[in-house]
Design a protein around this motif. Structure first.
Motif, PDB file in Angstrom:
ATOM      1  N   PHE A   1       0.825  -1.194   0.000  1.00  0.00           N
ATOM      2  CA  PHE A   1       0.000   0.000   0.000  1.00  0.00           C
ATOM      3  C   PHE A   1       0.865   1.252   0.000  1.00  0.00           C
ATOM      4  N   ARG A   2       1.870   1.278   0.859  1.00  0.00           N
ATOM      5  CA  ARG A   2       2.702   2.470   1.012  1.00  0.00           C
ATOM      6  C   ARG A   2       3.568   2.733  -0.217  1.00  0.00           C
ATOM      7  N   SER A   3       3.980   1.706  -0.907  1.00  0.00           N
ATOM      8  CA  SER A   3       4.879   1.912  -2.043  1.00  0.00           C
ATOM      9  C   SER A   3       4.163   1.961  -3.393  1.00  0.00           C
ATOM     10  N   LEU A   6      -0.359   4.542  -2.278  1.00  0.00           N
ATOM     11  CA  LEU A   6      -0.238   5.874  -1.692  1.00  0.00           C
ATOM     12  C   LEU A   6       0.440   6.880  -2.616  1.00  0.00           C
ATOM     13  N   PRO A   7       1.530   6.543  -3.293  1.00  0.00           N
ATOM     14  CA  PRO A   7       2.114   7.530  -4.220  1.00  0.00           C
ATOM     15  C   PRO A   7       1.173   7.928  -5.361  1.00  0.00           C
ATOM     16  N   MET A  10      -1.709  10.244  -3.696  1.00  0.00           N
ATOM     17  CA  MET A  10      -1.285  11.396  -2.903  1.00  0.00           C
ATOM     18  C   MET A  10      -1.647  12.739  -3.537  1.00  0.00           C
ATOM     19  N   ARG A  82       8.088  14.270  -8.311  1.00  0.00           N
ATOM     20  CA  ARG A  82       7.637  12.926  -8.684  1.00  0.00           C
ATOM     21  C   ARG A  82       7.563  12.724 -10.181  1.00  0.00           C
TER      22      ARG A  82
END
Length: 86
Positions: A1-3, A6-7, A10, A82
Motif C-alpha cells: 500500500f505504502r509503495s 499511496l504515491p 497522494m 515525482r
C-alpha cells in the motif's frame, strides 16, 4: 500500500485537503448555526470585524494566507519531484 497505492493517490489527497481547507472558510453561515457554544475561527473573525478590524485579525488573515500559499507551493514542488524525467 505504502509503495504502490499511496504515491498514486497522494496528489488527490493533497488537493482534497487544500480544497477542504479553502472551502471551510466559505462555510461561515453553516459554522455560525451549528457551532453551539464553541467559537470557531470564521465566527471569531466575523465577530471581530463587526467590532472593528484589529491588528489581531490582520495577523490571523496573514497567517492563513501564508499557510495556504505555502501548502500550494509545497504541493506543486512535490508533484514536480515525482514527475519522471524523459
Amino acid at each position: 500500500f505504502r509503495s504502490i497505492v499511496l504515491p498514486h493517490v497522494m496528489p488527490a489527497v493533497v488537493s482534497g485537503f487544500l480544497l477542504a481547507f479553502t472551502f471551510s472558510f466559505d462555510d461561515f453561515i453553516i459554522a455560525f448555526f451549528v457551532a453551539g457554544a464553541q467559537t470557531t475561527l470564521p465566527i471569531y473573525v466575523f465577530a471581530s470585524i463587526r467590532r472593528g478590524v484589529t491588528p489581531e485579525i490582520n495577523a490571523i488573515a496573514t497567517i492563513v494566507l501564508v499557510a495556504s500559499v505555502l501548502l500550494v507551493v509545497l504541493a506543486q514542488w512535490q508533484l514536480r519531484q515525482r514527475k519522471p524525467s524523459n
